[in-house]
Scaffold this motif. Sequence first.
Motif, mmCIF file in Angstrom:
data_model
loop_
_atom_site.group_PDB
_atom_site.id
_atom_site.type_symbol
_atom_site.label_atom_id
_atom_site.label_comp_id
_atom_site.label_asym_id
_atom_site.label_seq_id
_atom_site.Cartn_x
_atom_site.Cartn_y
_atom_site.Cartn_z
ATOM 1 N N VAL A 79 17.202 -6.161 -1.932
ATOM 2 C CA VAL A 79 16.928 -4.719 -1.899
ATOM 3 C C VAL A 79 15.739 -4.385 -2.804
ATOM 4 O O VAL A 79 14.856 -3.607 -2.431
ATOM 5 N N ALA A 80 15.694 -4.993 -3.989
ATOM 6 C CA ALA A 80 14.579 -4.736 -4.911
ATOM 7 C C ALA A 80 13.253 -5.174 -4.292
ATOM 8 O O ALA A 80 12.248 -4.459 -4.387
ATOM 9 N N LEU A 81 13.247 -6.338 -3.653
ATOM 10 C CA LEU A 81 12.019 -6.824 -3.018
ATOM 11 C C LEU A 81 11.558 -5.876 -1.919
ATOM 12 O O LEU A 81 10.366 -5.575 -1.810
ATOM 13 N N LEU A 82 12.489 -5.379 -1.142
ATOM 14 C CA LEU A 82 12.141 -4.428 -0.089
ATOM 15 C C LEU A 82 11.515 -3.165 -0.667
ATOM 16 O O LEU A 82 10.476 -2.700 -0.186
ATOM 17 N N PHE A 83 12.123 -2.631 -1.732
ATOM 18 C CA PHE A 83 11.584 -1.404 -2.325
ATOM 19 C C PHE A 83 10.248 -1.635 -3.030
ATOM 20 O O PHE A 83 9.360 -0.783 -2.986
ATOM 21 N N TRP A 84 10.085 -2.782 -3.686
ATOM 22 C CA TRP A 84 8.790 -3.096 -4.288
ATOM 23 C C TRP A 84 7.711 -3.214 -3.219
ATOM 24 O O TRP A 84 6.590 -2.727 -3.389
ATOM 25 N N THR A 85 8.033 -3.874 -2.119
ATOM 26 C CA THR A 85 7.067 -4.012 -1.022
ATOM 27 C C THR A 85 6.702 -2.643 -0.469
ATOM 28 O O THR A 85 5.518 -2.356 -0.246
ATOM 29 N N ALA A 86 7.691 -1.793 -0.254
ATOM 30 C CA ALA A 86 7.424 -0.436 0.235
ATOM 31 C C ALA A 86 6.549 0.334 -0.752
ATOM 32 O O ALA A 86 5.617 1.047 -0.352
ATOM 33 N N GLY A 87 6.824 0.174 -2.033
ATOM 34 C CA GLY A 87 6.015 0.841 -3.054
ATOM 35 C C GLY A 87 4.561 0.403 -3.019
ATOM 36 O O GLY A 87 3.644 1.229 -3.101
ATOM 37 N N TRP A 88 4.337 -0.914 -2.904
ATOM 38 C CA TRP A 88 2.966 -1.423 -2.819
ATOM 39 C C TRP A 88 2.259 -0.889 -1.573
ATOM 40 O O TRP A 88 1.085 -0.523 -1.623
ATOM 41 N N LEU A 89 2.985 -0.843 -0.451
ATOM 42 C CA LEU A 89 2.377 -0.333 0.784
ATOM 43 C C LEU A 89 2.016 1.143 0.647
ATOM 44 O O LEU A 89 0.938 1.562 1.105
ATOM 45 N N VAL A 90 2.877 1.923 0.010
ATOM 46 C CA VAL A 90 2.567 3.336 -0.214
ATOM 47 C C VAL A 90 1.339 3.464 -1.119
ATOM 48 O O VAL A 90 0.426 4.257 -0.850
ATOM 49 N N LEU A 91 1.290 2.678 -2.188
ATOM 50 C CA LEU A 91 0.143 2.713 -3.091
ATOM 51 C C LEU A 91 -1.147 2.338 -2.370
ATOM 52 O O LEU A 91 -2.178 3.012 -2.523
ATOM 53 N N MET A 92 -1.112 1.288 -1.568
ATOM 54 C CA MET A 92 -2.306 0.875 -0.821
ATOM 55 C C MET A 92 -2.740 1.955 0.164
ATOM 56 O O MET A 92 -3.943 2.213 0.322
ATOM 57 N N THR A 93 -1.772 2.611 0.795
ATOM 58 C CA THR A 93 -2.092 3.685 1.732
ATOM 59 C C THR A 93 -2.743 4.859 1.010
ATOM 60 O O THR A 93 -3.734 5.425 1.491
ATOM 61 N N ILE A 94 -2.218 5.222 -0.142
ATOM 62 C CA ILE A 94 -2.807 6.309 -0.934
ATOM 63 C C ILE A 94 -4.230 5.946 -1.341
ATOM 64 O O ILE A 94 -5.143 6.790 -1.268
ATOM 65 N N LEU A 95 -4.443 4.707 -1.745
ATOM 66 C CA LEU A 95 -5.795 4.274 -2.123
ATOM 67 C C LEU A 95 -6.753 4.337 -0.937
ATOM 68 O O LEU A 95 -7.917 4.740 -1.087
ATOM 69 N N ILE A 96 -6.286 3.956 0.244
ATOM 70 C CA ILE A 96 -7.141 4.020 1.435
ATOM 71 C C ILE A 96 -7.490 5.470 1.751
ATOM 72 O O ILE A 96 -8.657 5.794 2.016
ATOM 73 N N PHE A 97 -6.498 6.367 1.721
ATOM 74 C CA PHE A 97 -6.765 7.782 1.979
ATOM 75 C C PHE A 97 -7.726 8.357 0.941
ATOM 76 O O PHE A 97 -8.634 9.118 1.270
ATOM 77 N N THR A 98 -7.525 8.002 -0.323
ATOM 78 C CA THR A 98 -8.399 8.505 -1.386
ATOM 79 C C THR A 98 -9.818 7.997 -1.221
ATOM 80 O O THR A 98 -10.787 8.773 -1.341
ATOM 81 N N ALA A 99 -9.969 6.713 -0.918
ATOM 82 C CA ALA A 99 -11.310 6.148 -0.719
ATOM 83 C C ALA A 99 -11.988 6.773 0.491
ATOM 84 O O ALA A 99 -13.182 7.104 0.447
ATOM 85 N N THR A 100 -11.236 6.965 1.560
ATOM 86 C CA THR A 100 -11.805 7.576 2.776
ATOM 87 C C THR A 100 -12.231 9.009 2.498
ATOM 88 O O THR A 100 -13.313 9.435 2.916
ATOM 89 N N ALA A 101 -11.398 9.750 1.783
ATOM 90 C CA ALA A 101 -11.750 11.133 1.448
ATOM 91 C C ALA A 101 -12.982 11.183 0.552
ATOM 92 O O ALA A 101 -13.868 12.019 0.744
ATOM 93 N N ALA A 102 -13.064 10.270 -0.423
ATOM 94 C CA ALA A 102 -14.207 10.240 -1.323
ATOM 95 C C ALA A 102 -15.493 9.911 -0.571
ATOM 96 O O ALA A 102 -16.535 10.512 -0.816
ATOM 97 N N ILE A 103 -15.415 8.974 0.355
ATOM 98 C CA ILE A 103 -16.596 8.598 1.144
ATOM 99 C C ILE A 103 -16.994 9.747 2.070
ATOM 100 O O ILE A 103 -18.185 10.046 2.210
ATOM 101 N N THR A 104 -16.018 10.398 2.688
ATOM 102 C CA THR A 104 -16.294 11.489 3.624
ATOM 103 C C THR A 104 -16.882 12.692 2.900
ATOM 104 O O THR A 104 -17.804 13.340 3.416
ATOM 105 N N LEU A 105 -16.392 12.999 1.717
ATOM 106 C CA LEU A 105 -16.852 14.174 0.988
ATOM 107 C C LEU A 105 -18.161 13.935 0.233
ATOM 108 O O LEU A 105 -18.792 14.887 -0.203
ATOM 109 N N ALA A 106 -18.538 12.671 0.059
ATOM 110 C CA ALA A 106 -19.748 12.357 -0.695
ATOM 111 C C ALA A 106 -21.006 12.633 0.090
ATOM 112 O O ALA A 106 -21.094 12.842 1.229
#
Length: 106
Positions: A79-106
């Motif tokens: 269960v811990a491994l599943l939640f850690w994996t989900a957490g990393w995926l959420v973090l990576m998704t947030i980073l992708i959205f943030t990078a895309t927004a930064a590139i688009t707004l620049a």
Amino acid sequence: MKNSKLIWQSFLQSTGVFIYVAGISALMINGDKIFGKMQNLWGPMMFLMLFVISALITSLLVFGRPVYLYFEGQKKDGVALLFWTAGWLVLMTILIFTATAAITLA
């Protein structure tokens, strides 16, 4: 299993999903160049087959090891491994959205 090992393994699983999704995205962006313009049954069929295979691969990457650990009696680790994996995926998704927004707004 040590917590640091679970965190590292979850990071590797998430990175595997990230790399796979990046590769499929590159394939889809360049689909017309690679396969040409498709105006028959094969284009949608290839897309749907790729979708199904992608669901299988990402499911195995995310759920495979946690399910194995769970059924081997290491329920907390699974269960811990599943939640850690989900957490990393959420973090990576947030980073992708943030990078895309930064590139688009620049």
